[in-house]
Design a protein around this motif. Structure first.
Motif, PDB file in Angstrom:
ATOM      1  N   LEU A 369       0.849  -1.197   0.000  1.00 52.25           N
ATOM      2  CA  LEU A 369       0.000   0.000   0.000  1.00 52.25           C
ATOM      3  C   LEU A 369       0.880   1.240   0.000  1.00 52.25           C
ATOM      4  N   ASN A 370       0.374   2.295  -0.576  1.00 52.47           N
ATOM      5  CA  ASN A 370       0.995   3.605  -0.435  1.00 52.47           C
ATOM      6  C   ASN A 370       0.402   4.314   0.772  1.00 52.47           C
ATOM      7  N   PHE A 371       1.210   5.141   1.408  1.00 50.61           N
ATOM      8  CA  PHE A 371       0.711   6.021   2.450  1.00 50.61           C
ATOM      9  C   PHE A 371       0.032   7.225   1.809  1.00 50.61           C
ATOM     10  N   LEU A 372      -0.897   7.785   2.525  1.00 54.43           N
ATOM     11  CA  LEU A 372      -1.635   8.966   2.069  1.00 54.43           C
ATOM     12  C   LEU A 372      -0.855  10.223   2.433  1.00 54.43           C
ATOM     13  N   GLY A 373      -0.682  11.120   1.463  1.00 55.22           N
ATOM     14  CA  GLY A 373       0.071  12.344   1.718  1.00 55.22           C
ATOM     15  C   GLY A 373      -0.794  13.533   2.067  1.00 55.22           C
ATOM     16  N   ASN A 374      -2.040  13.540   1.602  1.00 51.80           N
ATOM     17  CA  ASN A 374      -2.931  14.679   1.846  1.00 51.80           C
ATOM     18  C   ASN A 374      -4.363  14.177   1.818  1.00 51.80           C
ATOM     19  N   GLU A 375      -5.029  14.187   2.958  1.00 45.66           N
ATOM     20  CA  GLU A 375      -6.383  13.641   3.019  1.00 45.66           C
ATOM     21  C   GLU A 375      -7.407  14.521   2.303  1.00 45.66           C
ATOM     22  N   MET A 376      -7.038  15.764   2.000  1.00 48.39           N
ATOM     23  CA  MET A 376      -7.983  16.663   1.349  1.00 48.39           C
ATOM     24  C   MET A 376      -7.990  16.497  -0.168  1.00 48.39           C
ATOM     25  N   VAL A 377      -7.031  15.772  -0.701  1.00 51.44           N
ATOM     26  CA  VAL A 377      -6.995  15.515  -2.141  1.00 51.44           C
ATOM     27  C   VAL A 377      -7.617  14.145  -2.371  1.00 51.44           C
ATOM     28  N   THR A 378      -8.824  14.137  -2.934  1.00 50.70           N
ATOM     29  CA  THR A 378      -9.596  12.902  -3.044  1.00 50.70           C
ATOM     30  C   THR A 378      -9.738  12.456  -4.494  1.00 50.70           C
ATOM     31  N   ALA A 379     -10.334  11.276  -4.656  1.00 46.35           N
ATOM     32  CA  ALA A 379     -10.593  10.673  -5.969  1.00 46.35           C
ATOM     33  C   ALA A 379      -9.314  10.531  -6.789  1.00 46.35           C
ATOM     34  N   THR A 380      -8.192  10.259  -6.105  1.00 45.31           N
ATOM     35  CA  THR A 380      -6.897  10.128  -6.774  1.00 45.31           C
ATOM     36  C   THR A 380      -6.361   8.698  -6.708  1.00 45.31           C
ATOM     37  N   GLY A 381      -7.109   7.773  -6.105  1.00 44.41           N
ATOM     38  CA  GLY A 381      -6.816   6.360  -6.197  1.00 44.41           C
ATOM     39  C   GLY A 381      -5.664   5.843  -5.362  1.00 44.41           C
ATOM     40  N   ASN A 382      -5.269   4.601  -5.665  1.00 40.32           N
ATOM     41  CA  ASN A 382      -4.233   3.899  -4.905  1.00 40.32           C
ATOM     42  C   ASN A 382      -2.901   4.631  -4.909  1.00 40.32           C
ATOM     43  N   ALA A 383      -2.573   5.244  -6.023  1.00 38.42           N
ATOM     44  CA  ALA A 383      -1.286   5.932  -6.117  1.00 38.42           C
ATOM     45  C   ALA A 383      -1.170   7.063  -5.107  1.00 38.42           C
ATOM     46  N   PRO A 423      22.910   3.915  11.949  1.00 36.87           N
ATOM     47  CA  PRO A 423      22.232   3.540  13.194  1.00 36.87           C
ATOM     48  C   PRO A 423      21.469   4.711  13.807  1.00 36.87           C
ATOM     49  N   GLY A 424      20.480   4.373  14.622  1.00 38.99           N
ATOM     50  CA  GLY A 424      19.694   5.388  15.304  1.00 38.99           C
ATOM     51  C   GLY A 424      18.293   4.891  15.575  1.00 38.99           C
ATOM     52  N   LYS A 425      17.469   5.764  16.057  1.00 34.79           N
ATOM     53  CA  LYS A 425      16.087   5.402  16.393  1.00 34.79           C
ATOM     54  C   LYS A 425      15.168   5.677  15.206  1.00 34.79           C
ATOM     55  N   VAL A 426      14.021   5.020  15.206  1.00 30.05           N
ATOM     56  CA  VAL A 426      12.956   5.281  14.242  1.00 30.05           C
ATOM     57  C   VAL A 426      11.682   5.506  15.043  1.00 30.05           C
ATOM     58  N   ASN A 427      11.131   6.696  14.928  1.00 33.27           N
ATOM     59  CA  ASN A 427       9.935   7.040  15.688  1.00 33.27           C
ATOM     60  C   ASN A 427       9.011   7.866  14.789  1.00 33.27           C
ATOM     61  N   ALA A 428       7.876   7.321  14.450  1.00 27.97           N
ATOM     62  CA  ALA A 428       6.958   8.012  13.551  1.00 27.97           C
ATOM     63  C   ALA A 428       5.520   7.690  13.935  1.00 27.97           C
ATOM     64  N   ARG A 429       4.595   8.446  13.386  1.00 30.57           N
ATOM     65  CA  ARG A 429       3.183   8.212  13.646  1.00 30.57           C
ATOM     66  C   ARG A 429       2.412   8.355  12.343  1.00 30.57           C
ATOM     67  N   ALA A 430       1.237   7.781  12.304  1.00 28.96           N
ATOM     68  CA  ALA A 430       0.366   7.906  11.141  1.00 28.96           C
ATOM     69  C   ALA A 430      -1.080   7.841  11.617  1.00 28.96           C
ATOM     70  N   GLN A 431      -1.991   8.254  10.777  1.00 32.83           N
ATOM     71  CA  GLN A 431      -3.396   8.355  11.154  1.00 32.83           C
ATOM     72  C   GLN A 431      -4.256   7.668  10.096  1.00 32.83           C
ATOM     73  N   VAL A 432      -5.185   6.837  10.522  1.00 33.48           N
ATOM     74  CA  VAL A 432      -6.111   6.200   9.609  1.00 33.48           C
ATOM     75  C   VAL A 432      -7.242   7.165   9.308  1.00 33.48           C
ATOM     76  N   VAL A 433      -7.521   7.375   8.021  1.00 33.66           N
ATOM     77  CA  VAL A 433      -8.524   8.339   7.589  1.00 33.66           C
ATOM     78  C   VAL A 433      -9.539   7.640   6.678  1.00 33.66           C
ATOM     79  N   ILE A 434     -10.812   7.907   6.903  1.00 32.97           N
ATOM     80  CA  ILE A 434     -11.866   7.447   6.008  1.00 32.97           C
ATOM     81  C   ILE A 434     -12.586   8.671   5.470  1.00 32.97           C
ATOM     82  N   ARG A 435     -12.769   8.713   4.150  1.00 32.79           N
ATOM     83  CA  ARG A 435     -13.387   9.915   3.562  1.00 32.79           C
ATOM     84  C   ARG A 435     -14.130   9.536   2.288  1.00 32.79           C
ATOM     85  N   VAL A 436     -15.304  10.150   2.108  1.00 35.65           N
ATOM     86  CA  VAL A 436     -16.011  10.043   0.835  1.00 35.65           C
ATOM     87  C   VAL A 436     -15.235  10.838  -0.201  1.00 35.65           C
ATOM     88  N   GLN A 437     -14.972  10.232  -1.331  1.00 36.24           N
ATOM     89  CA  GLN A 437     -14.112  10.835  -2.343  1.00 36.24           C
ATOM     90  C   GLN A 437     -14.854  11.891  -3.167  1.00 36.24           C
TER      91      GLN A 437
END
Length: 437
Positions: A369-383, A423-437
């Motif tokens: 899966l690809n990660f979502l870069g902008n939840e406000m840009v819709t109807a742009t598909g899997n890419a 070497p080093g740490k990896v610390n990140a977060r992400a958010q699950v979003v559901i939206r009508v396209q």
């Protein structure tokens, strides 16, 4: 014999004529080509302007799935797009005398004499000051003046126009670039105002105005005056308009809402050598969500459609803007705005953060899966990082027309192809979003 001395009051000149037209240097309409451009412009007529939004469609739903205060859409717009015709930055709109320097202002307010354009501050009842009723029930709009950071309200506010360009004759040139850009938010509230429920935003009245005040223009605009009654200068002296007219579609579709996501994913320690040798670590992510699949939950709504096309409901895993920019800098984004890796906070900046490594995402069956870069840009598909909401989901029960689902994803810590791991740490977060396209 009595002699009366009448002072000659300076008046700014409105500059509006075609680029192919020219005036002699002794004309009040003269624009020195070395100091600016000119073109015809109409002003803030009904229907003019831009929405300022990054989407062309939003979905309104019940308070259960969209609590009051839910952000439906947002974005920003340059002043260059807010006229009836587009401006160029150096376009001269007004030419004034040097003596007028302290008398030139940008004023801004909502469309206070219109019930759907900025008369009723419905959002205030829901903790949203300066959010005004729109033509659609359940949706308010709030506009921010980016130069001052103030919200537009029904009551005029001003900003002095200073630091303006001058021409070779010493005349002050008020150009399009001198007026402020705007930020726009659409928010869901349970207000009963508005005229209609869904469809194209076919109401031409603007939501907000940017006006020019100077000698001879918009004389009765003053700070604190109510735009319900004070609007001298409209529309020819007002260069900017925020307007949703024919720029937005409002849907009322059944949709889904996230109820729970695995809160923390902790990868076991790995060595640089393991990562460089192709080693990975995988951890599961479980998402539970509910969808309006039957009555009474979907009463009055268009039936749920799982997909990535306009009007369908999709899910994405959104990365923070800074992390997305880090991925873009490494070429790990798609042309549609998705990201192939989630990089750590502080990647490439914090010396304690590992580089050359990131987190990839996949369905439970291993499909990437690809990660979502902008939840406000819709109807742009899997890419772009959007996937049909029910893809890979399993039903776990139904109650009162609401079906519960679970979806399993895999997060994989791995080397980024073509990069050297440090070497080093990896610390990140992400958010699950559901939206009508």
């Amino acid at each position: 014999m009595l002699t009366l001395c009448v002072p000659a009051w300076a008046t700014c000149t409105r500059i509006s004529y075609a680029p192919t037209t020219s005036y002699p240097s002794n004309s009040i309409y003269y624009v020195d080509p070395a100091h600016g451009t000119h073109n015809t412009w109409t002003g803030s007529v009904d229907g003019a302007g831009a929405s300022g939004l990054s989407v062309s469609a939003v979905n309104l739903n019940s308070s259960t799935f969209q609590p009051d205060g839910t952000l439906l859409a947002s974005g920003s717009a340059s002043i260059l797009t807010l006229g009836n015709e587009p401006y160029t930055a150096e376009q001269v709109l007004f030419r004034c005398d040097a003596a007028d320097a302290g008398s030139l202002f940008e004023f801004y307010a909502t469309n206070g004499d219109n019930e759907f354009g900025g008369m009723y501050e419905d959002g205030a009842s829901f903790g949203l000051p300066a959010a005004y009723r729109t033509y659609f029930r359940g949706m308010v709009i709030r506009v921010t003046h980016t130069q001052t950071g103030n919200y537009f309200s029904r009551y005029w506010q001003s900003r002095p126009l200073t630091g303006l360009d001058h021409d070779s004759q010493g005349k002050i040139l008020v150009k399009a670039k001198n007026f402020s850009d705007v930020r726009v938010e659409l928010v869901r509230v349970s207000n009963t105002g508005g005229s209609t429920g869904s469809g194209n935003y076919g109401y031409s009245q603007p939501a907000a105005y940017i006006a020019f005040k100077g000698p001879g223009f918009s004389n009765n605009l003053q700070d604190g005056r109510d735009s319900l009654s004070y609007y001298e200068g409209w529309y020819t002296a007002w260069p900017g308009t925020v307007n949703l007219y024919n720029r937005l579609t409002v849907n009322r579709s059944a949709t889904c809402a996230v109820t729970n996501v695995t809160p923390n994913v902790r990868f076991p320690l790995m060595t640089v050598a393991e990562l460089e040798g192709g080693g990975t670590r995988q951890m599961p992510i479980d998402i539970t969500f509910e969808c309006q699949t039957g009555a009474p939950a979907n009463t009055g709504l268009t039936a749920l459609a799982s997909g990535v096309k306009a009007g369908q409901t999709a899910m994405g895993v959104l990365v923070p803007a800074a992390n997305y920019q880090s991925a873009a800098g490494l070429g790990l984004t798609t042309a549609s705005g998705g990201a192939t890796f989630l990089l750590s906070d502080g990647y490439g900046v914090d010396s304690g953060v590992a580089t050359g490594v990131g987190v990839a995402l996949a369905f439970g069956d291993g499909t990437a899966l690809n990660f979502l870069g902008n939840e406000m840009v819709t109807a742009t598909g899997n890419a772009a990082g959007w996937y049909p909401v029910l893809e890979g989901a399993s039903s776990t029960g139904v109650a009162a027309g609401v079906t519960s689902y679970t979806k399993h994803l895999q997060a994989t810590l791995k080397k980024i192809p073509g990069r050297t791991v440090t070497p080093g740490k990896v610390n990140a977060r992400a958010q699950v979003v559901i939206r009508v396209q």
